[in-house]
Design a protein around this motif. Structure first.
Motif, PDB file in Angstrom:
ATOM      1  N   ALA A  91       0.850  -1.193   0.000  1.00 54.43           N
ATOM      2  CA  ALA A  91       0.000   0.000   0.000  1.00 54.43           C
ATOM      3  C   ALA A  91       0.890   1.250   0.000  1.00 54.43           C
ATOM      4  O   ALA A  91       1.839   1.336   0.787  1.00 54.43           O
ATOM      5  CB  ALA A  91      -0.913   0.008   1.222  1.00 54.43           C
ATOM      6  N   PRO A  92       0.596   2.246  -0.847  1.00 52.93           N
ATOM      7  CA  PRO A  92       1.417   3.464  -0.940  1.00 52.93           C
ATOM      8  C   PRO A  92       1.064   4.466   0.146  1.00 52.93           C
ATOM      9  O   PRO A  92       0.494   5.534  -0.104  1.00 52.93           O
ATOM     10  CB  PRO A  92       1.056   3.990  -2.331  1.00 52.93           C
ATOM     11  N   ILE A  93       1.413   4.140   1.378  1.00 52.79           N
ATOM     12  CA  ILE A  93       1.016   4.947   2.538  1.00 52.79           C
ATOM     13  C   ILE A  93       2.190   5.150   3.478  1.00 52.79           C
ATOM     14  O   ILE A  93       3.184   4.412   3.431  1.00 52.79           O
ATOM     15  CB  ILE A  93      -0.147   4.280   3.302  1.00 52.79           C
ATOM     16  N   GLN A  94       2.054   6.161   4.361  1.00 51.74           N
ATOM     17  CA  GLN A  94       3.110   6.457   5.319  1.00 51.74           C
ATOM     18  C   GLN A  94       2.506   7.075   6.579  1.00 51.74           C
ATOM     19  O   GLN A  94       1.664   7.967   6.497  1.00 51.74           O
ATOM     20  CB  GLN A  94       4.123   7.421   4.701  1.00 51.74           C
ATOM     21  N   ALA A  95       2.913   6.585   7.745  1.00 49.89           N
ATOM     22  CA  ALA A  95       2.463   7.153   9.012  1.00 49.89           C
ATOM     23  C   ALA A  95       3.211   8.455   9.253  1.00 49.89           C
ATOM     24  O   ALA A  95       4.430   8.505   9.147  1.00 49.89           O
ATOM     25  CB  ALA A  95       2.725   6.170  10.152  1.00 49.89           C
ATOM     26  N   PHE A  96       2.464   9.524   9.595  1.00 48.17           N
ATOM     27  CA  PHE A  96       3.108  10.815   9.828  1.00 48.17           C
ATOM     28  C   PHE A  96       2.874  11.360  11.232  1.00 48.17           C
ATOM     29  O   PHE A  96       3.434  12.367  11.621  1.00 48.17           O
ATOM     30  CB  PHE A  96       2.640  11.850   8.793  1.00 48.17           C
ATOM     31  N   VAL A 207      -1.704   3.504  17.555  1.00 50.99           N
ATOM     32  CA  VAL A 207      -2.543   3.968  16.455  1.00 50.99           C
ATOM     33  C   VAL A 207      -1.846   5.169  15.832  1.00 50.99           C
ATOM     34  O   VAL A 207      -1.111   5.889  16.505  1.00 50.99           O
ATOM     35  CB  VAL A 207      -3.969   4.341  16.918  1.00 50.99           C
ATOM     36  N   ALA A 208      -2.071   5.373  14.545  1.00 46.73           N
ATOM     37  CA  ALA A 208      -1.371   6.439  13.833  1.00 46.73           C
ATOM     38  C   ALA A 208      -2.277   7.113  12.820  1.00 46.73           C
ATOM     39  O   ALA A 208      -3.267   6.532  12.354  1.00 46.73           O
ATOM     40  CB  ALA A 208      -0.141   5.872  13.120  1.00 46.73           C
ATOM     41  N   TRP A 209      -1.924   8.353  12.496  1.00 42.49           N
ATOM     42  CA  TRP A 209      -2.525   9.030  11.357  1.00 42.49           C
ATOM     43  C   TRP A 209      -1.624   8.751  10.168  1.00 42.49           C
ATOM     44  O   TRP A 209      -0.410   8.909  10.249  1.00 42.49           O
ATOM     45  CB  TRP A 209      -2.664  10.525  11.616  1.00 42.49           C
ATOM     46  N   ILE A 210      -2.230   8.320   9.079  1.00 43.17           N
ATOM     47  CA  ILE A 210      -1.503   7.824   7.910  1.00 43.17           C
ATOM     48  C   ILE A 210      -1.984   8.568   6.670  1.00 43.17           C
ATOM     49  O   ILE A 210      -3.189   8.796   6.504  1.00 43.17           O
ATOM     50  CB  ILE A 210      -1.770   6.306   7.748  1.00 43.17           C
ATOM     51  N   ALA A 211      -1.058   8.943   5.820  1.00 40.82           N
ATOM     52  CA  ALA A 211      -1.420   9.627   4.575  1.00 40.82           C
ATOM     53  C   ALA A 211      -1.058   8.781   3.367  1.00 40.82           C
ATOM     54  O   ALA A 211      -0.088   8.016   3.403  1.00 40.82           O
ATOM     55  CB  ALA A 211      -0.703  10.975   4.485  1.00 40.82           C
ATOM     56  N   ARG A 212      -1.841   8.910   2.317  1.00 43.85           N
ATOM     57  CA  ARG A 212      -1.478   8.291   1.061  1.00 43.85           C
ATOM     58  C   ARG A 212      -0.304   9.072   0.479  1.00 43.85           C
ATOM     59  O   ARG A 212      -0.267  10.300   0.523  1.00 43.85           O
ATOM     60  CB  ARG A 212      -2.675   8.334   0.098  1.00 43.85           C
ATOM     61  N   ASP A 213       0.682   8.379  -0.053  1.00 42.11           N
ATOM     62  CA  ASP A 213       1.924   9.010  -0.497  1.00 42.11           C
ATOM     63  C   ASP A 213       1.697  10.151  -1.480  1.00 42.11           C
ATOM     64  O   ASP A 213       2.275  11.233  -1.339  1.00 42.11           O
ATOM     65  CB  ASP A 213       2.853   7.970  -1.133  1.00 42.11           C
TER      66      ASP A 213
END
Length: 330
Positions: A91-96, A207-213
């Protein structure tokens, strides 16, 4: 000028000028009580980002990750287990941003009259959990610690609203879940182990907030503004947790947003730890610590045959850049 300074300068310029943001930002949330939900109710995210935000409710992190991966949402709230499964599957995602280190807000509750007094009694019983969630990971980790083969337990894949109803009816014997479903289960059951205790056994969750790259790259100002609002909400809670106590206006706002009972919100919010900016940006969290936790979780999921193969490097799955940029914005 460094990339971090450029990021901060761009965010500061946006906030100062109230410039127009992305046409619409779609954000996936869950209903576990959280101090930042006060900011959602008060419209702070809309004001800070300048965006039209669509808040979309999900029952578990697996659904959030699927929506992020498919492009259905731009930012989402999910636990470390679905995050690990998602990035491992490509999945193209990253926790920020770490939204909370899970403690007593998630637990294994057993129903009164189920005959479960100790871990070994789980054998042959019906235990409900949302699959590929943090509680699923914690349940499997606890069973492994206790020497119980998961195949000997009837583990059912249910979402929190279904779990609360099934537990109340007596259709299941136990559940590993989060609030408010956990609070409901506690009324007719008892806690066998919490995620705080599982963490001490070597299986921490968060738990995290994650954004699509692609969204984060196209709209770093939006992600930075979102981060700044969330960190401010955490700081307010950490500075005065009593303000979120039973009967308070803040507890009522969270209860109205999540569907939890106002008198239970204070205890539920206190079940997690909310890191501030300096903690978030440290190597222990959004640096090496998170990467190692995601890698360890992924390895465990592979061992449980929940994912097929591991990534060679999990460091790209989390970034502190937006936390640092948010801290630099006046």
């Amino acid at each position: 000028m460094t990339s971090l300074k450029l990021l901060a300068a761009g965010a500061a310029l946006l906030l100062a000028a109230h410039a127009q943001a992305a046409e619409t930002v779609r954000i996936g949330y869950q209903t576990a009580p959280d101090p930042s939900q006060v900011a959602i109710v008060d419209g702070e995210y809309d004001k800070a980002t300048g965006a039209k935000i669509e808040w979309r409710k999900f029952d578990s992190g697996a659904g959030v990750i699927a929506a992020l991966a498919s492009g259905g949402i731009d930012i989402g709230y999910a636990g470390s287990s679905p995050l690990a499964a998602g990035v491992t599957r490509g999945a193209p995602i990253q926790a920020f941003l770490i939204a909370g280190l899970i403690g007593e807000a998630e637990a294994l509750a057993v129903r009164n009259g189920s005959g479960i007094q100790e871990p070994k009694d789980l054998v042959g019983k019906k235990v409900a959990v949302p699959f590929v969630s943090t509680t699923h990971y914690s349940l499997l980790f606890a069973l492994k610690h206790w020497g119980i083969d998961p195949a000997e337990v009837n583990i059912l894949n249910l979402q929190p609203p279904e779990i609360a109803a099934a537990f109340a009816r007596g259709d299941i014997d136990a559940t590993y879940v989060w609030d408010p479903a956990l609070a409901s289960a506690k009324k007719t059951g008892k806690v066998l182990i919490t995620s705080a205790e599982v963490a001490k056994l070597g299986g921490p969750t968060f738990v995290a907030w994650i954004a699509r790259d692609d969204f984060a790259k196209a709209h770093p100002d939006i992600v930075t503004a979102f981060t700044k609002v969330t960190l401010a909400a955490f700081a307010r809670y950490r500075g005065d947790p009593a303000a979120y106590g039973p009967g308070t206006a803040l507890a009522k706002k969270i209860a109205d947003f999540t569907g939890a009972k106002p008198e239970e919100v204070s205890e539920q919010v206190a079940g997690n730890y909310y890191p501030l900016a300096d903690e978030q940006a440290s190597d222990q969290l959004l640096g090496k610590g998170t990467a190692e936790a995601i890698a360890a979780t992924s390895a465990f999921l592979k061992d449980q045959k929940k994912v097929d193969a591991l990534l060679p490097d999990y460091r790209p799955t989390a970034t502190a850049a937006f936390v640092k940029a948010a801290a630099a914005v006046n």
